[in-house]
Design a protein around this motif. Structure first.
Motif, PDB file in Angstrom:
ATOM      1  N   PRO A 246     -89.383  43.139  35.849  1.00  0.00           N
ATOM      2  CA  PRO A 246     -90.227  43.195  34.439  1.00  0.00           C
ATOM      3  C   PRO A 246     -90.374  41.973  33.717  1.00  0.00           C
ATOM      4  N   HIS A 247     -89.569  40.931  33.915  1.00  0.00           N
ATOM      5  CA  HIS A 247     -89.681  39.616  33.247  1.00  0.00           C
ATOM      6  C   HIS A 247     -91.162  38.840  33.790  1.00  0.00           C
ATOM      7  N   LEU A 248     -91.297  39.016  35.032  1.00  0.00           N
ATOM      8  CA  LEU A 248     -92.279  38.523  35.571  1.00  0.00           C
ATOM      9  C   LEU A 248     -93.469  39.034  35.324  1.00  0.00           C
ATOM     10  N   LEU A 249     -93.526  40.548  35.036  1.00  0.00           N
ATOM     11  CA  LEU A 249     -94.594  41.357  34.570  1.00  0.00           C
ATOM     12  C   LEU A 249     -94.911  40.737  33.215  1.00  0.00           C
ATOM     13  N   GLU A 250     -94.028  40.439  32.432  1.00  0.00           N
ATOM     14  CA  GLU A 250     -94.188  40.111  30.897  1.00  0.00           C
ATOM     15  C   GLU A 250     -94.934  38.861  31.111  1.00  0.00           C
ATOM     16  N   GLU A 251     -94.404  37.836  31.940  1.00  0.00           N
ATOM     17  CA  GLU A 251     -95.132  36.524  31.973  1.00  0.00           C
ATOM     18  C   GLU A 251     -96.646  36.865  32.172  1.00  0.00           C
ATOM     19  N   VAL A 252     -96.904  37.712  33.280  1.00  0.00           N
ATOM     20  CA  VAL A 252     -98.333  37.932  33.819  1.00  0.00           C
ATOM     21  C   VAL A 252     -99.309  38.162  32.742  1.00  0.00           C
ATOM     22  N   ARG A 253     -98.626  39.435  31.884  1.00  0.00           N
ATOM     23  CA  ARG A 253     -99.204  39.980  30.709  1.00  0.00           C
ATOM     24  C   ARG A 253     -99.660  38.893  29.807  1.00  0.00           C
TER      25      ARG A 253
END
Lengths: 456, 230
Positions: free
Chosen positions: B156-163
């Motif tokens: 989830p953290h990586l997805l936040e970064e991508v977002r």
């Protein structure tokens, strides 16, 4: 006093650079004392913290790092809290997180529970052991991280820039923990640009001067820009057109909990508005709703006389989210600035002069052919800002743009934003996690508290 | 909205960790048994070649579902995914065979794929991260089990970064909104200004996590003990 750790003529050079980050460092750390390591961004504070913890590559080190006599102190342990708690919490529940260090030390599972509970009690974090880490606030996460180190019984605790992440409430809680630890004989080292909240605890200041040399004393950035450098635009804003209007806005987060509701405000052309609030109050969410990336649960946003739609806004609105360096992807600073200009339809004849002007106004024209990936932290920050400013947006959203920057770099960024605001009437909206420190740049202050947003 | 999609994906992944702390309502099978069951059912789904075999695998999955009673399964989301996947596969089959004869085969393949991933979802919903690590520690080096569990935790953290990268680049003019991406000539923008920085961020994140683990003496001993809680 017992000397716990000594660095004797210690130097360190990263393998990818030629210049030493740390040069001839001599220091002593005594039990039960608090030290504050100051210095500009990129001066090597974190590297020195890693050296004290013994985590630097041996190849780049010279000099000595001397621990205490094992017969007096047993196993000497150093606890280190790095900058971002989010990337240091490795388990999903509070108990498992604190126990992680014990697992690594091969402590018998039957003896873990008592030690985990004792460590949590030291940081006053009263949550069930199976409580999800994801549901803790930022301040609670930071305390959990300290507990996860205290459970390993360190004699020295190092905190790297706590003020960059924590709001005043979180800092006050950490202050109390550190005060208690000092009383118990634990040595504390703070690597901090803004040691204000911990001043009464600090016994000794050190400063790194940017060339890798350590000396006694506190490094201070030059003063923040005065009202003369950040001059207010003449005339009141009441006559300027409203660029951003918000009426009865509400946003509901996970689990149908309202983040904030009944939000109403107007922002006019040329205004400079800071949005403050403690960690987790929804500042970033507000910017994302205003930019049209999130749909509000109720209410209306009008930006440039239309509903927010990223497709339509991308010529008029610029946006920098937290840690703006992560948007950098080109091979040179020139290409980094050229990308938005090409995509936003600037002619190839105009682009070179536009890049030149923007870099000059940001004071980084000498970096034009450098790789942005190899620049210092502060320079990357300026490149990211320049690339957003290059297409001259009418409005700019910035999410905590000063976090992690020392006073001098903060001043650089503030002066750039002030001059663009003054000369081009660019409207600025930025967030800050510290409601107590409102820069002189701001002429409007929205505060988020208890699910409400209002002018202060 | 573009950001909503990221938020939903992020929420879904983040919820995975919240479920860790829900009390198990089904039969408390050992983690190793559950893991083996999930692996076997997934393999059987891939091996199924006849409708009867696939029917039996479906019945076995239903039985496991009833026994383990996973909490927080979104039938709406699973249903939508299945319909989308089925539509794509059936259309491709019709195009390939040029007649409606492809519909039946397309439906079977789609159901087979669904059954291949379903057991893993049931396993993840009924087993906490700590239990997975404990089980994996028995069959693989502790470093490897830590890496696997950490990958799950930080998704989830990586997805936040991508977002964040995605949204920032949209406003810098990158042609990467869903409507833009309907035109294949805009795809290089997605790779250039989202995928590349996301990979760089992912590597930086991996470096930070590794450092955080070393700070707490991970790797000091070749084997680790295990937290008995959760």
């Amino acid at each position: 006093m017992d000397v716990l750790l000594q660095l004797k003529n210690f130097s360190y050079t990263y393998s990818e650079t030629k210049a030493a980050v740390l040069q001839g460092i001599n220091l002593e750390i005594e039990a039960g004392r608090c030290y504050c390591l100051t210095g500009p961004t990129g001066s090597g504070k974190t590297t020195l913290a890693l050296a004290m913890k013994g985590l630097l590559e041996k190849d780049g080190c010279s000099g000595e790092v001397v621990g205490p006599d094992p017969s007096d102190h047993g196993d000497f342990r150093v606890g280190l809290v790095l900058q971002n708690p989010e990337t240091q919490l490795l388990a999903t529940s509070v108990g498992a997180e604190v126990a992680f260090g014990l697992e690594n030390l091969c402590v018998e599972p039957g003896r873990m529970l008592a030690r985990v509970e004792a460590a949590l009690s030291l940081v006053d974090l009263r949550k069930p052991l199976d409580y999800p880490v994801a549901r803790l606030s930022m301040g609670q996460k930071y305390r959990l991280l300290i507990a996860a180190l205290l459970v390993m019984e360190p004699q020295l605790l190092i905190l790297d820039e706590p003020a960059a992440q924590l709001d005043p409430e979180g800092l006050a809680a950490v202050h109390d923990i550190l005060s208690d630890l000092k009383g118990r004989g634990v040595a504390v080292v703070l690597c901090e640009h803004h040691p204000g909240p911990f001043l009464d605890l600090v016994d000794r200041f050190w400063q790194l001067d940017g060339s890798g040399r350590l000396s006694a004393g506190r490094w201070r950035a030059s003063l923040m820009p005065s009202d003369s450098t950040v001059s207010k635009t003449a005339g009141g804003y009441s006559v300027a057109p409203v660029l951003l209007g918000v009426r009865d806005l509400a946003f509901t987060g996970h689990g149908d909990v309202p983040v904030w509701e009944e939000v109403c405000f107007d922002i006019r052309r040329g205004q400079r508005v800071v949005v403050t609030g403690l960690n987790g109050t929804g500042k970033t969410t507000l910017l994302r709703v205003l930019a049209g990336f999130l749909k509000p649960s109720r209410g209306r946003v009008r930006i440039f006389d239309a509903e927010p739609d990223p497709r339509l806004l991308r010529r008029r609105l610029g946006c920098l989210f937290q840690n703006p360096q992560k948007q950098i992807f080109e091979n040179t600073v020139r290409e980094e600035l050229a990308f938005p200009l090409k995509r936003l339809g600037w002619s190839s004849r105009e682009i070179p002069s536009r890049i030149e002007d923007t870099l000059r106004l940001c004071g980084i024209e000498h970096l034009v052919d450098d790789s942005p990936h190899k620049l210092s932290y502060g320079q990357k920050h300026l490149v990211a800002i320049a690339s957003v400013l290059a297409p001259a947006p009418e409005m700019l959203f910035l999410d905590d743009p000063f976090a992690g920057l020392d006073g001098a770099r903060q001043q650089d960024v503030m002066e750039i934003l002030a001059s663009w605001n003054r000369e081009r009437e660019m409207t600025l909206v930025w967030t800050s996690h510290d409601p107590g420190e409102i820069p002189s740049l701001a002429d409007g202050h929205l505060h988020i508290e208890g699910g409400c947003i209002g002018w202060r | 909205m573009a950001g909503d999609r990221f938020s939903r994906l992020h929420t879904t992944l983040a919820r995975g960790s919240h479920h860790d702390n829900r009390p198990d309502k089904g039969i408390p099978l050992p983690v190793g048994v559950k893991m083996l069951l999930a692996l076997t059912l997934s393999c059987l789904a891939f091996l199924a070649r006849t409708e009867t075999f696939l029917g039996m695998v479906t019945a076995a999955n239903l039985l496991v579902f009833v026994l383990l009673r996973p909490q927080g399964v979104s039938w709406w989301r699973q249903g939508r995914l299945f319909v989308f996947q089925t539509t794509v596969i059936v259309v491709l089959y019709i195009l390939r065979f040029g007649s409606l004869a492809g519909v039946r085969d397309g439906l079977l393949i789609s159901w087979q794929l669904f059954l291949a991933f379903w057991p893993t979802m049931v396993f993840a919903k009924t087993t906490s991260q700590a239990k997975i690590v404990r089980a994996m520690n028995r069959i693989m080096p502790s470093r490897m089990s830590f890496v696997m569990a950490t990958c799950l935790k930080f998704a989830p953290h990586l997805l936040e970064e991508v977002r964040d990268i995605y949204e920032g680049q949209v406003l810098r003019g990158a042609r990467i909104l869903p409507k833009d991406l309907a035109r294949p000539w805009n795809w290089p923008d997605l790779v250039h200004c989202v995928v590349v920085p996301a990979v760089v961020q992912g590597m930086a994140l991996a470096g930070n996590i590794a450092m955080a683990a070393r700070v707490r003496d991970f790797g000091l001993h070749s084997r680790r003990t295990c937290w008995p809680g959760d």
